[in-house]
Design a protein around this motif. Structure first.
Motif, PDB file in Angstrom:
ATOM      1  N   GLY A   1      -4.459  23.143 -25.283  1.00  0.00           N
ATOM      2  CA  GLY A   1      -5.615  22.656 -26.031  1.00  0.00           C
ATOM      3  C   GLY A   1      -6.317  21.465 -25.437  1.00  0.00           C
ATOM      4  N   GLU A   2      -5.720  20.884 -24.391  1.00  0.00           N
ATOM      5  CA  GLU A   2      -6.321  19.697 -23.782  1.00  0.00           C
ATOM      6  C   GLU A   2      -6.984  20.033 -22.447  1.00  0.00           C
ATOM      7  OE1 GLU A   2      -6.623  17.146 -25.489  1.00  0.00           O
ATOM      8  OE2 GLU A   2      -5.027  17.215 -26.976  1.00  0.00           O
ATOM      9  N   THR A   3      -7.757  19.089 -21.923  1.00  0.00           N
ATOM     10  CA  THR A   3      -8.469  19.264 -20.655  1.00  0.00           C
ATOM     11  C   THR A   3      -7.491  19.346 -19.493  1.00  0.00           C
ATOM     12  OG1 THR A   3     -10.460  18.152 -21.457  1.00  0.00           O
ATOM     13  CG2 THR A   3     -10.119  18.197 -19.076  1.00  0.00           C
ATOM     14  N   VAL A   4      -7.726  20.288 -18.596  1.00  0.00           N
ATOM     15  CA  VAL A   4      -6.888  20.478 -17.410  1.00  0.00           C
ATOM     16  C   VAL A   4      -7.748  20.221 -16.169  1.00  0.00           C
ATOM     17  CG1 VAL A   4      -5.433  22.078 -16.106  1.00  0.00           C
ATOM     18  CG2 VAL A   4      -5.488  22.192 -18.614  1.00  0.00           C
ATOM     19  N   SER A   5      -7.239  19.390 -15.259  1.00  0.00           N
ATOM     20  CA  SER A   5      -7.995  19.046 -14.049  1.00  0.00           C
ATOM     21  C   SER A   5      -7.147  19.233 -12.802  1.00  0.00           C
ATOM     22  CB  SER A   5      -8.473  17.589 -14.105  1.00  0.00           C
ATOM     23  OG  SER A   5      -9.323  17.363 -15.209  1.00  0.00           O
ATOM     24  N   LEU A   6      -7.827  19.404 -11.680  1.00  0.00           N
ATOM     25  CA  LEU A   6      -7.167  19.528 -10.386  1.00  0.00           C
ATOM     26  C   LEU A   6      -7.751  18.473  -9.450  1.00  0.00           C
ATOM     27  CD1 LEU A   6      -5.074  21.518  -9.063  1.00  0.00           C
ATOM     28  CD2 LEU A   6      -7.047  22.638  -8.011  1.00  0.00           C
ATOM     29  N   TYR A   7      -6.869  17.663  -8.855  1.00  0.00           N
ATOM     30  CA  TYR A   7      -7.292  16.564  -7.992  1.00  0.00           C
ATOM     31  C   TYR A   7      -6.706  16.700  -6.591  1.00  0.00           C
ATOM     32  CZ  TYR A   7      -8.619  14.031 -12.270  1.00  0.00           C
ATOM     33  OH  TYR A   7      -9.184  13.652 -13.456  1.00  0.00           O
ATOM     34  N   ILE A   8      -7.443  16.206  -5.609  1.00  0.00           N
ATOM     35  CA  ILE A   8      -6.939  16.078  -4.246  1.00  0.00           C
ATOM     36  C   ILE A   8      -7.210  14.659  -3.769  1.00  0.00           C
ATOM     37  CG2 ILE A   8      -7.295  18.512  -3.685  1.00  0.00           C
ATOM     38  CD1 ILE A   8      -9.811  17.581  -2.083  1.00  0.00           C
TER      39      ILE A   8
ATOM     40  N   LEU B   1      -0.679  19.510  -2.040  1.00  0.00           N
ATOM     41  CA  LEU B   1      -2.014  20.105  -1.969  1.00  0.00           C
ATOM     42  C   LEU B   1      -2.932  19.497  -3.004  1.00  0.00           C
ATOM     43  CD1 LEU B   1      -1.487  23.944  -1.514  1.00  0.00           C
ATOM     44  CD2 LEU B   1      -2.342  22.318   0.160  1.00  0.00           C
ATOM     45  N   ALA B   2      -2.404  19.333  -4.215  1.00  0.00           N
ATOM     46  CA  ALA B   2      -3.232  18.856  -5.317  1.00  0.00           C
ATOM     47  C   ALA B   2      -2.335  18.351  -6.443  1.00  0.00           C
ATOM     48  CB  ALA B   2      -4.128  19.983  -5.820  1.00  0.00           C
ATOM     49  N   ALA B   3      -2.961  17.677  -7.389  1.00  0.00           N
ATOM     50  CA  ALA B   3      -2.287  17.244  -8.610  1.00  0.00           C
ATOM     51  C   ALA B   3      -2.895  18.014  -9.772  1.00  0.00           C
ATOM     52  CB  ALA B   3      -2.454  15.744  -8.814  1.00  0.00           C
ATOM     53  N   LEU B   4      -2.047  18.693 -10.516  1.00  0.00           N
ATOM     54  CA  LEU B   4      -2.469  19.437 -11.708  1.00  0.00           C
ATOM     55  C   LEU B   4      -2.240  18.540 -12.913  1.00  0.00           C
ATOM     56  CD1 LEU B   4      -3.390  22.204 -12.925  1.00  0.00           C
ATOM     57  CD2 LEU B   4      -0.951  22.747 -13.156  1.00  0.00           C
ATOM     58  N   THR B   5      -3.296  18.266 -13.666  1.00  0.00           N
ATOM     59  CA  THR B   5      -3.239  17.205 -14.668  1.00  0.00           C
ATOM     60  C   THR B   5      -3.793  17.639 -16.013  1.00  0.00           C
ATOM     61  OG1 THR B   5      -3.532  15.594 -12.883  1.00  0.00           O
ATOM     62  CG2 THR B   5      -3.909  14.811 -15.134  1.00  0.00           C
ATOM     63  N   ILE B   6      -3.093  17.223 -17.055  1.00  0.00           N
ATOM     64  CA  ILE B   6      -3.559  17.394 -18.429  1.00  0.00           C
ATOM     65  C   ILE B   6      -3.964  16.021 -18.943  1.00  0.00           C
ATOM     66  CG2 ILE B   6      -2.895  18.010 -20.785  1.00  0.00           C
ATOM     67  CD1 ILE B   6      -0.789  19.873 -19.504  1.00  0.00           C
ATOM     68  N   SER B   7      -5.131  15.917 -19.554  1.00  0.00           N
ATOM     69  CA  SER B   7      -5.575  14.629 -20.083  1.00  0.00           C
ATOM     70  C   SER B   7      -6.261  14.822 -21.432  1.00  0.00           C
ATOM     71  CB  SER B   7      -6.536  13.945 -19.104  1.00  0.00           C
ATOM     72  OG  SER B   7      -7.668  14.762 -18.853  1.00  0.00           O
ATOM     73  N   GLY B   8      -6.247  13.766 -22.236  1.00  0.00           N
ATOM     74  CA  GLY B   8      -6.866  13.842 -23.550  1.00  0.00           C
ATOM     75  C   GLY B   8      -6.814  12.528 -24.278  1.00  0.00           C
ATOM     76  N   PRO B   9      -7.299  12.489 -25.522  1.00  0.00           N
ATOM     77  CA  PRO B   9      -7.274  11.258 -26.318  1.00  0.00           C
ATOM     78  C   PRO B   9      -5.831  10.823 -26.573  1.00  0.00           C
ATOM     79  CG  PRO B   9      -8.726  12.908 -27.296  1.00  0.00           C
ATOM     80  CD  PRO B   9      -7.950  13.605 -26.239  1.00  0.00           C
ATOM     81  N   ILE B  10      -5.582   9.528 -26.483  1.00  0.00           N
ATOM     82  CA  ILE B  10      -4.225   9.016 -26.595  1.00  0.00           C
ATOM     83  C   ILE B  10      -3.639   9.216 -27.994  1.00  0.00           C
ATOM     84  CG2 ILE B  10      -4.851   6.651 -27.245  1.00  0.00           C
ATOM     85  CD1 ILE B  10      -2.647   5.726 -25.253  1.00  0.00           C
TER      86      ILE B  10
END
Length: 252
Positions: free
Chosen positions: A104-111, A215-224
């Motif tokens: 249910g939270e935002t998923v991002s991919l970073y390099i 390769l990358a960081a798979l990240t979940i982020s959202g309101p604390i």
């Protein structure tokens, strides 16, 4: 010979300035001529000539309403010809969408890109209050769950380069920072609570190739208030399952 060298340097300088103008649109969708000139630190008359060329070639479009410029369709044509087969931003998207739907939270991919982290893909939460994650955003490597994962899993040479940069460019306690990285490597994941932005938290894991390189960081982020410490502990196994699937995908 001297004249030829001067002409070559002028051509290189023009090309570099034109690329700088295009790169200025990483920070804004539309820019006025004055804003572009300020961003690239050039006189408006010089920028005008370069912008005219980019517009004629289809790399920029001028809005009739706002008198501002935006990226043109030629940029889309170039992007369409990028090799997407092994591009993590394309390859990982279905799994990221599934993860977003599950948690249910935002998923991002970073390099890592230079001394910053770059968001190359994101799938935003569909909840009314959510973490907005624009693709192409750049952030420092000194803070944040994604940054800690990317640096912790980098090789020793890359780490030393990053440490030297942080030491000279940013106010950071390197001793404490290195302790955090050691903990990340031991645990296999990183968390952050209001490190970069007030009111947000994140959980991140590394995606590695067959050689074990990051390769990358798979990240979940959202309101604390929603992505609490307890909630992070609950969703960690779900994120790690996605991590395993993406790691296997890289090995195919």
């Amino acid at each position: 010979m001297k004249k030829d060298n001067e002409e070559k340097r002028a051509m290189v300088r023009t090309a570099e300035r034109s690329l700088d103008i295009l790169l200025s649109f990483l920070e804004a969708k539309e820019l006025s001529l004055t804003e572009i000139a300020k961003h690239v630190s050039l006189h408006k008359s010089t920028v005008y000539r370069l912008v005219q060329t980019l517009e004629n070639k289809g790399f920029l479009i001028k809005s009739m309403e706002t008198e501002k410029y935006r990226l043109g369709y030629k940029c889309l044509e170039l992007a369409a010809n990028m090799e997407g087969k092994n591009d993590p931003a394309v390859l990982f998207l279905p799994e990221m969408q599934s993860l977003r739907d599950n948690i249910g939270e935002t998923v991002s991919l970073y390099i890592i890109d230079g001394y910053e982290r770059l968001r190359i893909q994101s799938v935003e939460s569909q909840l009314p209050i959510r973490r907005v994650a624009p693709i192409g955003a750049r952030m420092p490597l000194s803070v944040g769950a994604s940054s800690k994962v990317l640096v912790a899993y980098s090789n020793q040479h890359e780490q030393e380069m990053i440490f030297q940069h942080l030491k000279t460019k940013e106010q950071i306690d390197l001793v404490q920072y290195k302790k955090q990285l050691t903990k990340v490597k031991t645990n296999g994941y990183a968390t952050s609570f209001e490190e970069r932005e007030p009111g947000t938290s994140a959980l991140s894991v590394p995606i590695q190739n067959r050689s074990g390189e990051i390769l990358a960081a798979l990240t979940i982020s959202g309101p604390i208030n929603r992505l609490t410490y307890r909630r992070i502990k609950e969703i960690l196994p779900i994120l790690q399952e996605s991590q395993k699937r993406l790691n296997r995908l890289i090995l195919l």
